[in-house]
Design a protein around this motif. Sequence first.
Motif, PDB file in Angstrom:
ATOM      1  N   UNK A   1     -11.839  -7.931   6.723  1.00 22.40           N
ATOM      2  CA  UNK A   1     -10.677  -7.380   6.024  1.00 22.40           C
ATOM      3  C   UNK A   1     -10.780  -5.856   5.959  1.00 22.40           C
ATOM      4  N   UNK A   2     -11.982  -5.356   5.732  1.00 22.56           N
ATOM      5  CA  UNK A   2     -12.182  -3.904   5.674  1.00 22.56           C
ATOM      6  C   UNK A   2     -11.793  -3.249   6.993  1.00 22.56           C
ATOM      7  N   UNK A   3     -12.214  -3.834   8.096  1.00 30.53           N
ATOM      8  CA  UNK A   3     -11.879  -3.268   9.410  1.00 30.53           C
ATOM      9  C   UNK A   3     -10.372  -3.228   9.627  1.00 30.53           C
ATOM     10  N   UNK A   4      -9.695  -4.310   9.252  1.00 26.76           N
ATOM     11  CA  UNK A   4      -8.239  -4.370   9.440  1.00 26.76           C
ATOM     12  C   UNK A   4      -7.513  -3.382   8.514  1.00 26.76           C
ATOM     13  N   UNK A   5      -7.962  -3.290   7.275  1.00 31.69           N
ATOM     14  CA  UNK A   5      -7.336  -2.364   6.327  1.00 31.69           C
ATOM     15  C   UNK A   5      -7.608  -0.919   6.752  1.00 31.69           C
TER      16      UNK A   5
ATOM     17  N   UNK B   1      -2.414   4.593   6.570  1.00 33.62           N
ATOM     18  CA  UNK B   1      -2.462   5.084   5.191  1.00 33.62           C
ATOM     19  C   UNK B   1      -3.779   4.764   4.484  1.00 33.62           C
ATOM     20  N   UNK B   2      -4.684   4.024   5.149  1.00 36.45           N
ATOM     21  CA  UNK B   2      -5.965   3.642   4.543  1.00 36.45           C
ATOM     22  C   UNK B   2      -7.161   4.272   5.252  1.00 36.45           C
TER      23      UNK B   2
ATOM     24  N   UNK C   1       0.826  -1.207   0.000  1.00 36.08           N
ATOM     25  CA  UNK C   1       0.000   0.000   0.000  1.00 36.08           C
ATOM     26  C   UNK C   1       0.850   1.242   0.000  1.00 36.08           C
ATOM     27  N   UNK C   2       0.258   2.394  -0.115  1.00 39.15           N
ATOM     28  CA  UNK C   2      -1.198   2.557  -0.181  1.00 39.15           C
ATOM     29  C   UNK C   2      -1.746   2.326  -1.584  1.00 39.15           C
ATOM     30  N   UNK C   3      -3.053   2.128  -1.641  1.00 31.57           N
ATOM     31  CA  UNK C   3      -3.787   1.990  -2.892  1.00 31.57           C
ATOM     32  C   UNK C   3      -4.765   3.148  -2.981  1.00 31.57           C
ATOM     33  N   UNK C   4      -5.226   3.454  -4.175  1.00 32.81           N
ATOM     34  CA  UNK C   4      -6.194   4.537  -4.348  1.00 32.81           C
ATOM     35  C   UNK C   4      -7.599   4.110  -3.941  1.00 32.81           C
ATOM     36  N   UNK C   5      -7.882   2.804  -4.052  1.00 29.76           N
ATOM     37  CA  UNK C   5      -9.172   2.259  -3.633  1.00 29.76           C
ATOM     38  C   UNK C   5      -8.990   0.770  -3.359  1.00 29.76           C
ATOM     39  N   UNK C   6      -9.909   0.224  -2.556  1.00 25.10           N
ATOM     40  CA  UNK C   6      -9.909  -1.202  -2.221  1.00 25.10           C
ATOM     41  C   UNK C   6     -11.304  -1.733  -2.536  1.00 25.10           C
ATOM     42  N   UNK C   7     -11.359  -2.874  -3.222  1.00 26.42           N
ATOM     43  CA  UNK C   7     -12.637  -3.522  -3.536  1.00 26.42           C
ATOM     44  C   UNK C   7     -12.590  -4.921  -2.924  1.00 26.42           C
ATOM     45  N   UNK C   8     -13.530  -5.196  -2.010  1.00 23.05           N
ATOM     46  CA  UNK C   8     -13.517  -6.457  -1.264  1.00 23.05           C
ATOM     47  C   UNK C   8     -14.827  -7.212  -1.425  1.00 23.05           C
ATOM     48  N   UNK C   9     -14.731  -8.478  -1.835  1.00 20.44           N
ATOM     49  CA  UNK C   9     -15.894  -9.354  -1.847  1.00 20.44           C
ATOM     50  C   UNK C   9     -16.341  -9.555  -0.402  1.00 20.44           C
TER      51      UNK C   9
END
Length: 123
Positions: A65-69, A74-75, A46-54
């Motif tokens: 995963x969203x909570x941890x990220x 940086x997120x 990271x960092x990334x500009x966006x994160x897409x999670x199933x």
Amino acid sequence: MNKRILLADDNAVNAEVTTALLEQLGYEVECAYDGEEAVEIAEEEGPFDAVILDCQMPVLDGYEASEKIRALPEFRSTPIIALSGNDSDNHEKRAEQVGMNDLLVKPILLDDLRATLNKWLAT
């Protein structure tokens, strides 16, 4: 420089299709196949500009995963978008509770993906 997207989907076909759509829109894509791998990639690359999670994945689902990220410094303001096989209120509420910014319903259409990313990544 292209914007970078972290994508996590445990279904290889869905991941391949979504990656192709994202690349068609001009994004660089880093792909994970479960939530734990997504967290590791976020930490290491990271960092990334966006994160897409199933939402439904083994090991860690998209919500966990969203909570941890999101907890990574940086997120904190990075758009995190949920992917779901249906658009039930439960998915939308849960996504909002864990700090996800939006929800895309599978199968993903190019125009929907473009509109969602434009909404969150407008410069």
